[in-house]
Design a protein around this motif. Structure first.
Motif, PDB file in Angstrom:
ATOM      1  N   ARG A 106       0.826  -1.214   0.000  1.00 36.03           N
ATOM      2  CA  ARG A 106       0.000   0.000   0.000  1.00 36.03           C
ATOM      3  C   ARG A 106       0.857   1.261   0.000  1.00 36.03           C
ATOM      4  O   ARG A 106       1.227   1.765   1.054  1.00 36.03           O
ATOM      5  N   ASP A 270      -3.702  -3.057   8.225  1.00 35.15           N
ATOM      6  CA  ASP A 270      -5.004  -2.589   7.758  1.00 35.15           C
ATOM      7  C   ASP A 270      -5.312  -1.225   8.382  1.00 35.15           C
ATOM      8  O   ASP A 270      -5.646  -0.249   7.691  1.00 35.15           O
ATOM      9  N   ASP A 274      -5.321   2.836   6.526  1.00 35.26           N
ATOM     10  CA  ASP A 274      -6.439   3.786   6.459  1.00 35.26           C
ATOM     11  C   ASP A 274      -6.036   5.105   7.125  1.00 35.26           C
ATOM     12  O   ASP A 274      -6.384   6.194   6.653  1.00 35.26           O
ATOM     13  N   CYS A 309      -7.760   0.751  -1.515  1.00 35.50           N
ATOM     14  CA  CYS A 309      -7.812   0.482  -0.068  1.00 35.50           C
ATOM     15  C   CYS A 309      -9.198   0.718   0.525  1.00 35.50           C
ATOM     16  O   CYS A 309      -9.516   0.194   1.584  1.00 35.50           O
TER      17      CYS A 309
HETATM   18 MG    MG Z   1      -9.148  -1.781   5.406  1.00 39.22          MG
END
Ligand code: MG
Ligand code: NAI
Length: 382
Positions: A106, A270, A274, A309
């Motif tokens: 990411r 995760d 964000d 995402c």
């Molecule tokens: Mg997520």
């Protein structure tokens, strides 16, 4: 020139997934012929609507076509109810496991925009960000071995518990991937044209994120294994540090410019990503790629699923205003893992040019443009 044919599975899923994945297909089709690439597409189902219609959130055909016929895929987003629905479980989590897509990559980078009123531009001035979060993608609490136990006989009664599983194998390969990405980023920085804007990083750095002060066995194993993997002589030029996840969040928000590559177990990765998305102005900008073997035996072929995402965004779904950029950047990321760096760079450049000008921005960035207008502008720049 002989062209390479790439067969790409398209899994829009639910909500705005259906609005952004078609944009991903269009940008692939619009790539200049001189790149020598041809694309074939397979339309595939997954998600909550598929579950409601067929009883399966991830139809077996979706997995078998991906595994047997595709080189890569694009995944939009799926809705998952927060209270349990019998028989339903998030298909993307299952897909990552079934195709052994062990790494979720990411990149999060601030936008240079000449439009000072865009939320991305204000975020960039306050805190320049240029990092890649490398999230383990197959285990941790996401093995989803949960249960609820009814114990009317004991005080407190009912409780629920979940397994957090961290293996040496997964920790080692995700840390190795983080080290490789750190080296590759350094190479790109060193070969950048003198005229291009200076990078905020002068050396490669991997930050291992964990909570081993409390979870000494699970996160302790992650931390120790990641350190061991990154001690490999080929990573001699990469600085390695580790950081407890809660103070990591603090530092990430205070001084995001300090971070180059962050490697984390599934759940922390995760959450951190964000959070990092907020630093660059919108979740609608942040791409990811799920990378691994594709569950194909033998060979070292890489399979990659590009995936924004963000989730299915029910609050804006159906209004035609979703930001397509996270998906378009995910297309580029997928292509770069499939060995097509030039095609990826074309897409990234077209997206960056749209953002730099800052005239046609979707509402999440402070603009008024629709998904279609943003896509058209980026296709024009391609
Ligand atoms: Mg997520
Ligand atoms: P979300 O990412 O869907 O939305 C969070 C906020 O960001 C919302 O205000 C939304 O409008 C905004 N946003 C997200 N993407 C955007 C875009 N491209 N353009 C403009 N604005 C955008 O997260 P939320 O609301 O927590 O979850 C909604 C559903 O999505 C849930 O059912 C959740 O389970 C699912 N989800 C699925 C994921 C996946 O399939 N990989 C990942 C995250 C959530």
């Amino acid at each position: 020139m002989a062209s390479r044919v790439l067969r790409i599975g398209l899994i829009p899923g639910d909500g705005i997934g259906r609005e952004v994945i078609p944009a991903g297909r269009r940008i692939l089709e619009a790539l200049p012929a001189s790149l020598g690439l041809k694309f074939e597409f397979a339309d595939l189902d997954a998600g909550f609507d598929t579950f409601k219609a067929t009883g399966a959130a991830l139809p077996p055909r979706t997995v078998s076509v991906l595994r047997g016929e595709c080189d890569g895929a694009l995944f939009g987003a799926v809705s998952s109810p927060t209270s349990p629905v019998k028989g339903y479980s998030s298909p993307i989590v299952a897909l990552r496991k079934q195709l052994d897509l062990y790494a979720n990559i990411r990149p999060v980078k601030s936008v240079r925009s000449r439009n000072p009123s865009s939320s991305a531009a204000s975020a960039a001035t306050a805190n320049p960000v240029d990092m890649v979060i490398v999230r383990e993608n197959t285990e941790d609490l996401y093995v989803k071995e949960e249960r609820t136990v009814d114990r009317p006989d004991v005080e407190g009664g009912r409780y629920a518990e979940a397994i957090k599983r961290i293996s040496e194998r997964a920790s080692s390969r995700i840390a190795t991937m983080a080290g490789e990405i750190a080296l590759q980023r350094q190479k790109i920085r060193e070969s950048a044209a003198p005229s291009s804007p200076a990078s905020i990083h002068s050396r490669p750095l991997v930050t291992i994120t964990h909570k081993s002060n409390v979870l000494s066995q699970t996160d302790g194993l992650f931390r120790a294994t990641a350190h061991a993997a990154l001690a490999d002589p080929r990573f001699a030029g990469v600085a390695v540090e580790d950081q407890i996840v809660d103070s990591m969040v603090y530092k990430l928000f205070r001084q995001p410019q300090d971070y180059d590559v962050i490697v984390a177990p599934n759940l922390y990765g995760d959450i951190l990503s964000d959070g990092a998305a907020a630093l660059v102005g919108s979740l609608g900008l942040v791409p990811s790629a799920n990378v691994g073997t594709g569950g194909k035996d033998g060979g070292d072929k890489v399979f990659a699923i590009g995936e924004p995402c963000h989730g299915s965004a029910p609050d804006i779904a159906g209004r035609g205003i979703a930001n397509p950029i996270a998906t378009l950047r995910s297309v580029a990321l997928m292509l770069s893992f499939l060995g097509e760096a030039d095609a990826a760079a074309r897409i990234d450049a077209a997206v960056d040019a749209n953002l730099a000008e800052g005239e046609l921005l979707s509402p999440d960035l402070g603009g008024k443009a629709t998904t279609e207008e943003v896509v058209q502008d980026i296709l024009r720049r391609l």
